[in-house]
Scaffold this motif. Structure first.
Motif, PDB file in Angstrom:
ATOM      1  N   PRO A 128     -13.054 -10.733  18.609  1.00  0.00           N
ATOM      2  CA  PRO A 128     -13.235 -10.006  17.338  1.00  0.00           C
ATOM      3  C   PRO A 128     -12.530  -8.648  17.331  1.00  0.00           C
ATOM      4  CG  PRO A 128     -15.316 -10.941  18.078  1.00  0.00           C
ATOM      5  CD  PRO A 128     -14.356 -11.099  19.207  1.00  0.00           C
ATOM      6  N   ILE A 129     -12.595  -7.925  18.461  1.00  0.00           N
ATOM      7  CA  ILE A 129     -11.929  -6.626  18.550  1.00  0.00           C
ATOM      8  C   ILE A 129     -10.411  -6.802  18.456  1.00  0.00           C
ATOM      9  CG2 ILE A 129     -11.494  -4.631  20.047  1.00  0.00           C
ATOM     10  CD1 ILE A 129     -14.277  -4.978  21.181  1.00  0.00           C
ATOM     11  N   MET A 130      -9.901  -7.831  19.123  1.00  0.00           N
ATOM     12  CA  MET A 130      -8.454  -8.087  19.067  1.00  0.00           C
ATOM     13  C   MET A 130      -8.002  -8.411  17.649  1.00  0.00           C
ATOM     14  SD  MET A 130      -7.321 -10.050  22.589  1.00  0.00           S
ATOM     15  CE  MET A 130      -8.637 -11.240  22.716  1.00  0.00           C
ATOM     16  N   LEU A 131      -8.815  -9.169  16.936  1.00  0.00           N
ATOM     17  CA  LEU A 131      -8.468  -9.526  15.562  1.00  0.00           C
ATOM     18  C   LEU A 131      -8.423  -8.286  14.666  1.00  0.00           C
ATOM     19  CD1 LEU A 131      -7.916 -11.686  13.442  1.00  0.00           C
ATOM     20  CD2 LEU A 131     -10.397 -11.941  13.136  1.00  0.00           C
ATOM     21  N   VAL A 132      -9.416  -7.392  14.839  1.00  0.00           N
ATOM     22  CA  VAL A 132      -9.454  -6.162  14.041  1.00  0.00           C
ATOM     23  C   VAL A 132      -8.235  -5.290  14.340  1.00  0.00           C
ATOM     24  CG1 VAL A 132     -10.698  -3.996  13.672  1.00  0.00           C
ATOM     25  CG2 VAL A 132     -11.959  -6.156  13.789  1.00  0.00           C
ATOM     26  N   LEU A 133      -7.910  -5.124  15.604  1.00  0.00           N
ATOM     27  CA  LEU A 133      -6.763  -4.287  15.969  1.00  0.00           C
ATOM     28  C   LEU A 133      -5.442  -4.925  15.550  1.00  0.00           C
ATOM     29  CD1 LEU A 133      -7.799  -2.963  19.507  1.00  0.00           C
ATOM     30  CD2 LEU A 133      -7.770  -1.731  17.335  1.00  0.00           C
ATOM     31  N   PHE A 134      -5.380  -6.247  15.585  1.00  0.00           N
ATOM     32  CA  PHE A 134      -4.172  -6.943  15.161  1.00  0.00           C
ATOM     33  C   PHE A 134      -3.876  -6.654  13.688  1.00  0.00           C
ATOM     34  CE2 PHE A 134      -1.456 -10.582  14.122  1.00  0.00           C
ATOM     35  CZ  PHE A 134      -0.625 -10.619  15.234  1.00  0.00           C
ATOM     36  N   ILE A 135      -4.934  -6.397  12.927  1.00  0.00           N
ATOM     37  CA  ILE A 135      -4.765  -6.064  11.499  1.00  0.00           C
ATOM     38  C   ILE A 135      -4.541  -4.562  11.303  1.00  0.00           C
ATOM     39  CG2 ILE A 135      -5.905  -6.069   9.243  1.00  0.00           C
ATOM     40  CD1 ILE A 135      -7.425  -8.585  10.180  1.00  0.00           C
ATOM     41  N   LEU A 136      -5.316  -3.730  12.026  1.00  0.00           N
ATOM     42  CA  LEU A 136      -5.293  -2.284  11.816  1.00  0.00           C
ATOM     43  C   LEU A 136      -4.002  -1.612  12.291  1.00  0.00           C
ATOM     44  CD1 LEU A 136      -8.889  -0.984  12.681  1.00  0.00           C
ATOM     45  CD2 LEU A 136      -7.777  -1.109  10.455  1.00  0.00           C
ATOM     46  N   VAL A 137      -3.480  -2.042  13.435  1.00  0.00           N
ATOM     47  CA  VAL A 137      -2.305  -1.354  13.998  1.00  0.00           C
ATOM     48  C   VAL A 137      -1.122  -1.354  13.033  1.00  0.00           C
ATOM     49  CG1 VAL A 137      -0.576  -1.393  15.846  1.00  0.00           C
ATOM     50  CG2 VAL A 137      -2.999  -1.688  16.401  1.00  0.00           C
ATOM     51  N   PRO A 138      -0.683  -2.505  12.485  1.00  0.00           N
ATOM     52  CA  PRO A 138       0.429  -2.464  11.533  1.00  0.00           C
ATOM     53  C   PRO A 138       0.067  -1.833  10.191  1.00  0.00           C
ATOM     54  CG  PRO A 138      -0.396  -4.711  11.749  1.00  0.00           C
ATOM     55  CD  PRO A 138      -1.094  -3.891  12.786  1.00  0.00           C
ATOM     56  N   LEU A 139      -1.236  -1.812   9.846  1.00  0.00           N
ATOM     57  CA  LEU A 139      -1.643  -1.180   8.600  1.00  0.00           C
ATOM     58  C   LEU A 139      -1.558   0.347   8.669  1.00  0.00           C
ATOM     59  CD1 LEU A 139      -4.755  -3.188   7.307  1.00  0.00           C
ATOM     60  CD2 LEU A 139      -2.480  -3.055   6.274  1.00  0.00           C
ATOM     61  N   THR A 140      -1.793   0.908   9.863  1.00  0.00           N
ATOM     62  CA  THR A 140      -1.845   2.359  10.017  1.00  0.00           C
ATOM     63  C   THR A 140      -0.512   2.974  10.441  1.00  0.00           C
ATOM     64  OG1 THR A 140      -2.680   2.037  12.277  1.00  0.00           O
ATOM     65  CG2 THR A 140      -4.304   2.393  10.523  1.00  0.00           C
ATOM     66  N   SER A 141       0.426   2.154  10.885  1.00  0.00           N
ATOM     67  CA  SER A 141       1.755   2.672  11.245  1.00  0.00           C
ATOM     68  C   SER A 141       2.758   1.521  11.198  1.00  0.00           C
ATOM     69  CB  SER A 141       1.743   3.309  12.641  1.00  0.00           C
ATOM     70  OG  SER A 141       1.451   2.350  13.633  1.00  0.00           O
ATOM     71  N   LYS A 142       3.959   1.845  10.798  1.00  0.00           N
ATOM     72  CA  LYS A 142       4.997   0.834  10.631  1.00  0.00           C
ATOM     73  C   LYS A 142       5.356   0.198  11.968  1.00  0.00           C
ATOM     74  CE  LYS A 142       9.687   0.222   8.815  1.00  0.00           C
ATOM     75  NZ  LYS A 142      10.865   0.919   8.224  1.00  0.00           N
ATOM     76  N   GLY A 143       5.418  -1.121  11.971  1.00  0.00           N
ATOM     77  CA  GLY A 143       5.789  -1.839  13.178  1.00  0.00           C
ATOM     78  C   GLY A 143       4.801  -2.936  13.512  1.00  0.00           C
ATOM     79  N   PRO A 144       5.097  -3.757  14.535  1.00  0.00           N
ATOM     80  CA  PRO A 144       4.214  -4.867  14.905  1.00  0.00           C
ATOM     81  C   PRO A 144       2.948  -4.382  15.594  1.00  0.00           C
ATOM     82  CG  PRO A 144       6.016  -4.681  16.476  1.00  0.00           C
ATOM     83  CD  PRO A 144       6.310  -3.691  15.384  1.00  0.00           C
ATOM     84  N   ALA A 145       1.953  -5.244  15.641  1.00  0.00           N
ATOM     85  CA  ALA A 145       0.688  -4.900  16.297  1.00  0.00           C
ATOM     86  C   ALA A 145       0.823  -4.934  17.816  1.00  0.00           C
ATOM     87  CB  ALA A 145      -0.419  -5.856  15.853  1.00  0.00           C
TER      88      ALA A 145
END
Length: 471
Positions: A267-284
């Motif tokens: 679940p944590i990996m799924l959240v970060l997989f979404i949040l990382v590209p949403l908060t800064s340009k580039g892949p997760a």
């Protein structure tokens, strides 16, 4: 004496654990405790006692806490009791001990924390009164290199050491009276064997404690086996690395634990997989080439904590404090080590282990080997997501100091040590200050000179002149 101390502490700890549970029963039920509730507790009592000892050992509560931080002691106690409470719930579920009330477990945990913190803190305070505020003399090849060791004492838990003086080794005989004015003498690894032996002998003669920073090769003889060749005593030093049985056991442990952790942390990996590209340009996911066991190259996976293509202009560069390349979310996931979670897939693939020296890039390895020829020995085992250097040191710890911990790990490997390091990784996860980047040398020098009431001057010659004033 140390073994007796540990045995007494472990027996007393078991006593406190059960005092906490019994007190929780009385708080819950008063003087009339239902028999079916009490019998459930008695059924798991032996396993609970054994589990407590194992958990406390894994969290290093039976090591020597003298000269350590009271904050770390309290933090470790709370984490240990919390882990024991979760295990107690699991144990009662396994034994179908549903009549062991969960409320009793929670109440007992609070009581146990109070008891353990109170008693261990008292023991720590008594030790600090007896062994604290030790005056330290640092003997090094030069004052400049001695300042680096002075910084270690300044950053250490307060109240244990007072830096009395710095002394170049070339002057120690003329200024031997300085040794009589202190309690502890630290010897740098830059001193040659004759110098260290001579100073150690002198200090022992006058009852002074000596702290020796070992040379890297000396770590290889810590577990050396005494042998006899005719009438000659020799020490057998085996080459670094693990046996076939150790490699098999370590690999099996890695596969099972990493697979379980991937499921639990999905679940944590799924959240970060979404949040990382949403908060800064580039892949997760950030991929980068690293060097593994025996120099084998592989691609490491991490959640991206820096801006995309962070090294495009600068080239390979270590992160520093307040590094502008680190994103706001990146600061959080680096501090909590959440960026490391995708490396569990590296472990499953066999590129890495759960525990081992942290992997590094070829660019930096080639630089490190120029000054530290023994650096390649750390690659005799697979790199790890966590390691002895990660739980004992900081992100900003020097390469040489981290290498000492890595070589200690290689020479002392056991499955029990791996499990212990994993438990202690939980302890450091929320100690965010340990994950701060490398401080710039000028900042370190400013702190040291300020400690010695000196001003930072421009130019090496002026700075050197001011450092001479320390003596």
């Amino acid at each position: 004496m140390v073994k007796i101390y540990k045995v007494l502490f472990s027996v007393f700890d078991i006593f406190l654990i059960h005092i906490g549970i019994i007190a929780a029963f009385y708080l819950k039920f008063g003087t009339t405790i239902p028999l079916y509730n009490w019998s459930s507790y008695m059924k798991v009592l032996p396993w609970l006692s054994l589990s407590a000892l194992i958990i406390f050992y894994m969290f290093d509560l039976y090591s020597n806490w003298r000269r350590k931080s009271i904050y770390n002691l309290i933090y470790t106690i709370v984490l240990s009791i919390g882990t024991l409470s979760l295990f107690t719930m699991a144990l009662t579920f396994w034994y179908r001990g549903f009549s062991f009330p969960r409320s009793v477990i929670v109440i007992s945990a609070v009581i146990q924390v109070v008891l353990f913190v109170g008693i261990r803190s008292l023991v720590w305070w008594i030790a600090k009164q007896k062994y604290g505020r030790r005056k330290v003399l640092i003997i090094d090849e030069s004052l400049e290199s001695g300042l680096a060791f002075a910084q270690k004492f300044i950053q250490h838990a307060s109240g244990w050491f007072i830096i009395q003086n710095l002394l170049p080794v070339s002057q120690w005989k003329q200024m031997a009276h300085l040794i009589h004015e202190v309690d502890v003498v630290l010897l740098s690894p830059s001193l040659n064997r004759e110098q260290r032996a001579e100073i150690l002998s002198y200090c022992s003669r006058y009852g002074k404690e000596v702290l020796i920073v070992p040379e890297l090769f000396e770590l290889f003889i810590l577990q050396a086996e005494p042998q006899q060749v005719d009438d000659m005593l020799v020490l057998s030093v085996q080459p670094p690395g693990l046996t076939a049985a150790q490699l098999f056991l370590k690999r099996a442990f890695d596969i099972v634990v990493s697979a379980v952790l991937i499921v639990l942390l999905s679940p944590i990996m799924l959240v970060l997989f979404i949040l990382v590209p949403l908060t800064s340009k580039g892949p997760a996911i950030f991929k980068q080439e690293r060097i593994g066991r025996n120099g084998k190259e592989y691609m490491i996976y991490k959640f991206r904590s820096m801006v995309h293509n962070a090294e495009q202009k600068t080239g390979p560069t270590l992160a520093t404090d307040d590094d502008p390349r680190i994103t706001p979310l990146g600061k959080f996931i680096r501090a909590t080590r959440l960026d490391e979670i995708p490396q569990l897939f590296n472990v499953l693939k066999g590129d890495m282990s759960l525990v081992g020296p942290r992997p590094e890039r070829a660019f930096f390895i080639n630089q490190f080997k120029e000054n530290l020829p023994d650096y390649t020995y750390r690659m005799s085992v697979k790199p790890g997501i966590t390691g002895l250097a990660q739980v004992m040191a900081k992100y900003s710890t020097t390469v040489e100091d981290k290498l000492r911990f890595d070589l200690m790990y290689v020479r002392n490997y056991s499955l029990a040590l791996d499990i212990k390091i994993l438990f202690q990784t939980l302890r450091v996860v929320f100690q965010w200050e340990l994950s701060s980047g490398v401080k710039r040398r000028t900042e370190n020098m400013e702190v040291l000179l300020r400690y010695f009431n000196l001003e930072v001057a421009s130019g090496d010659e002026s700075l050197s002149t001011k450092k001479d004033r320390i003596l």
